[in-house]
Write a protein that holds these residues in place. Structure first.
Motif, PDB file in Angstrom:
ATOM      1  N   MET A   3       0.837  -1.188   0.000  1.00 15.79           N
ATOM      2  CA  MET A   3       0.000   0.000   0.000  1.00 15.79           C
ATOM      3  C   MET A   3       0.882   1.251   0.000  1.00 15.79           C
ATOM      4  O   MET A   3       1.917   1.279   0.670  1.00 15.79           O
ATOM      5  CB  MET A   3      -0.892   0.042   1.247  1.00 15.79           C
ATOM      6  CG  MET A   3      -2.046  -0.932   1.215  1.00 15.79           C
ATOM      7  SD  MET A   3      -3.318  -0.439   0.024  1.00 15.79           S
ATOM      8  CE  MET A   3      -3.294  -1.831  -1.078  1.00 15.79           C
ATOM      9  N   ASP A  53       0.233   6.900   1.857  1.00 14.47           N
ATOM     10  CA  ASP A  53      -0.953   7.669   2.233  1.00 14.47           C
ATOM     11  C   ASP A  53      -2.191   6.809   2.472  1.00 14.47           C
ATOM     12  O   ASP A  53      -3.231   7.314   2.871  1.00 14.47           O
ATOM     13  CB  ASP A  53      -1.248   8.753   1.194  1.00 14.47           C
ATOM     14  CG  ASP A  53      -1.585   8.187  -0.178  1.00 14.47           C
ATOM     15  OD1 ASP A  53      -1.156   7.055  -0.492  1.00 14.47           O
ATOM     16  OD2 ASP A  53      -2.270   8.884  -0.947  1.00 14.47           O
ATOM     17  N   VAL A  54      -2.091   5.514   2.247  1.00 10.00           N
ATOM     18  CA  VAL A  54      -3.204   4.594   2.508  1.00 10.00           C
ATOM     19  C   VAL A  54      -2.973   4.002   3.901  1.00 10.00           C
ATOM     20  O   VAL A  54      -2.174   3.091   4.079  1.00 10.00           O
ATOM     21  CB  VAL A  54      -3.290   3.489   1.430  1.00 10.00           C
ATOM     22  CG1 VAL A  54      -4.392   2.495   1.764  1.00 10.00           C
ATOM     23  CG2 VAL A  54      -3.519   4.111   0.061  1.00 10.00           C
ATOM     24  N   ALA A  91      -9.424   3.683   3.328  1.00 13.46           N
ATOM     25  CA  ALA A  91      -8.500   4.166   2.301  1.00 13.46           C
ATOM     26  C   ALA A  91      -8.054   3.024   1.388  1.00 13.46           C
ATOM     27  O   ALA A  91      -7.814   3.241   0.197  1.00 13.46           O
ATOM     28  CB  ALA A  91      -7.292   4.837   2.938  1.00 13.46           C
ATOM     29  N   THR A 144     -10.851   2.665  -1.160  1.00  7.92           N
ATOM     30  CA  THR A 144     -10.768   3.751  -2.135  1.00  7.92           C
ATOM     31  C   THR A 144      -9.608   3.538  -3.098  1.00  7.92           C
ATOM     32  O   THR A 144      -9.756   3.710  -4.317  1.00  7.92           O
ATOM     33  CB  THR A 144     -10.608   5.102  -1.405  1.00  7.92           C
ATOM     34  OG1 THR A 144     -11.739   5.292  -0.548  1.00  7.92           O
ATOM     35  CG2 THR A 144     -10.497   6.256  -2.377  1.00  7.92           C
ATOM     36  N   HIS A 145      -8.465   3.139  -2.566  1.00  8.11           N
ATOM     37  CA  HIS A 145      -7.276   2.901  -3.383  1.00  8.11           C
ATOM     38  C   HIS A 145      -7.525   1.781  -4.395  1.00  8.11           C
ATOM     39  O   HIS A 145      -7.183   1.915  -5.576  1.00  8.11           O
ATOM     40  CB  HIS A 145      -6.091   2.554  -2.468  1.00  8.11           C
ATOM     41  CG  HIS A 145      -4.861   2.168  -3.201  1.00  8.11           C
ATOM     42  ND1 HIS A 145      -4.064   3.078  -3.865  1.00  8.11           N
ATOM     43  CD2 HIS A 145      -4.277   0.955  -3.389  1.00  8.11           C
ATOM     44  CE1 HIS A 145      -3.049   2.438  -4.425  1.00  8.11           C
ATOM     45  NE2 HIS A 145      -3.158   1.152  -4.149  1.00  8.11           N
ATOM     46  N   ALA A 189      -9.882   2.716  -7.214  1.00  8.14           N
ATOM     47  CA  ALA A 189      -9.234   3.600  -8.191  1.00  8.14           C
ATOM     48  C   ALA A 189      -8.501   2.824  -9.280  1.00  8.14           C
ATOM     49  O   ALA A 189      -8.112   3.407 -10.297  1.00  8.14           O
ATOM     50  CB  ALA A 189      -8.270   4.548  -7.477  1.00  8.14           C
ATOM     51  N   ARG A 190      -8.346   1.520  -9.109  1.00  9.10           N
ATOM     52  CA  ARG A 190      -7.755   0.698 -10.174  1.00  9.10           C
ATOM     53  C   ARG A 190      -8.658   0.686 -11.409  1.00  9.10           C
ATOM     54  O   ARG A 190      -8.220   0.376 -12.504  1.00  9.10           O
ATOM     55  CB  ARG A 190      -7.544  -0.743  -9.695  1.00  9.10           C
ATOM     56  CG  ARG A 190      -6.451  -0.915  -8.663  1.00  9.10           C
ATOM     57  CD  ARG A 190      -6.354  -2.353  -8.213  1.00  9.10           C
ATOM     58  NE  ARG A 190      -5.202  -2.593  -7.355  1.00  9.10           N
ATOM     59  CZ  ARG A 190      -4.930  -3.761  -6.782  1.00  9.10           C
ATOM     60  NH1 ARG A 190      -5.727  -4.810  -6.993  1.00  9.10           N
ATOM     61  NH2 ARG A 190      -3.867  -3.896  -6.017  1.00  9.10           N
TER      62      ARG A 190
END
Length: 85
Positions: free
Chosen positions: A24, A27-28, A33, A36-37, A40-41
């Protein structure tokens, strides 16, 4: 930070993946988070983990909310509210 991801039921079916170990970004830092990360893929990831989709989350096999902080080597799981066996 390296973590283990697990996916169950319809999330697993949509992603065609039951687990993954991944690094990760710095910022995750929370379970929310991570969601969300991963969303975003794009593609099936965005579909399976969309913010408006009702999902349950677990941290080290304990149900949790999105604010739970990650630790090195932890396990984060995503699954729909009702899972059959």
């Amino acid at each position: 930070m390296k973590i283990k991801l697990r996916f169950f039921a319809s999330v697993r079916e949509t992603l065609d993946l039951s687990q993954e170990e991944t690094e990760m970004p710095a910022d995750v830092t929370t379970v929310g988070a991570v969601r969300t990360h991963l969303a975003a893929r794009g593609g099936v990831w965005a579909e399976a983990l969309a913010p408006d989709r009702s999902l349950r989350m677990a941290y080290n096999q304990i149900m949790c909310g999105p604010q739970v902080r990650l630790t090195e080597g932890c396990e984060v799981a995503f699954f729909p509210p009702v899972t059959g066996g």
